[in-house]
Enzyme design. Structure first.
Site, short mmCIF file in Angstrom:
data_model
loop_
_atom_site.label_atom_id
_atom_site.label_comp_id
_atom_site.label_asym_id
_atom_site.label_seq_id
_atom_site.Cartn_x
_atom_site.Cartn_y
_atom_site.Cartn_z
N CYS A 193 -54.15 0.15 -20.64
CA CYS A 193 -55.59 0.34 -20.42
C CYS A 193 -56.41 -0.17 -21.60
CB CYS A 193 -55.86 1.82 -20.16
SG CYS A 193 -57.59 2.28 -20.11
N CYS A 239 -58.94 2.34 -22.90
CA CYS A 239 -58.26 3.39 -23.67
C CYS A 239 -58.05 2.95 -25.10
CB CYS A 239 -56.91 3.73 -23.03
SG CYS A 239 -57.01 4.43 -21.37
#
Length: 152
Positions: free
Chosen positions: A67, A70
């Protein structure tokens, strides 16, 4: 009084403010406690243990290695943990490494932030947020004043 989670055994330790710089050790396993406040990785069992036993708020960053957002928010989460060291626990749950826990926690997208206190979930939010937004969000639910920034 400051609160720290042992990275080895997961137990919650109370440390007198004046003893934080003395390299305190875990009362259960005797490992040295990380008093810097860096986010700690957890699985479902460790997360449940922390939620049940922590007297301070817990911020959980639910993330995945693939991600991009993230990775973008990771330095912000690190700074939050370090600036709230002893007053809040910051934990990281890798949703790919523990998909069963991600399902139990109803994580539908990453990054998702979960905020716990007193053994219950107070709120959650999904997506990238600025440090100031996360500080305000935490303060609005915990009554904890936002930490003074020592890094961006």
């Amino acid at each position: 009084m400051a609160i720290y989670r042992c990275g080895r055994c997961g137990s919650i330790n109370r440390v007198a403010d004046e003893r934080v710089r003395d390299r305190p050790r875990c009362g259960r396993c005797k490992a040295q406690l990380d008093t810097a406040g860096a986010p700690q990785p957890v699985d479902g069992a460790a997360l449940a243990q922390a939620i049940a036993s922590s007297p301070v708020p817990i911020l959980v960053d639910c993330w995945a290695t693939w991600c991009g957002p993230c990775r973008t928010v990771a330095p912000i989460v690190d700074a939050l943990g370090r600036n709230h060291a002893g007053k809040m626990l910051v934990l990281k749950l890798d949703t790919d490494a523990d998909p069963a826990e991600a399902g139990r926690r109803r994580i539908q997208g990453v990054p998702t932030f979960l905020l716990f206190h007193g053994g219950r979930e107070l709120d959650r939010r999904t997506g990238v947020a600025s440090r100031a937004d996360l500080e305000r969000w935490i303060a609005s639910h915990t009554g904890q004043p936002p930490a003074r920034a020592s890094h961006p």
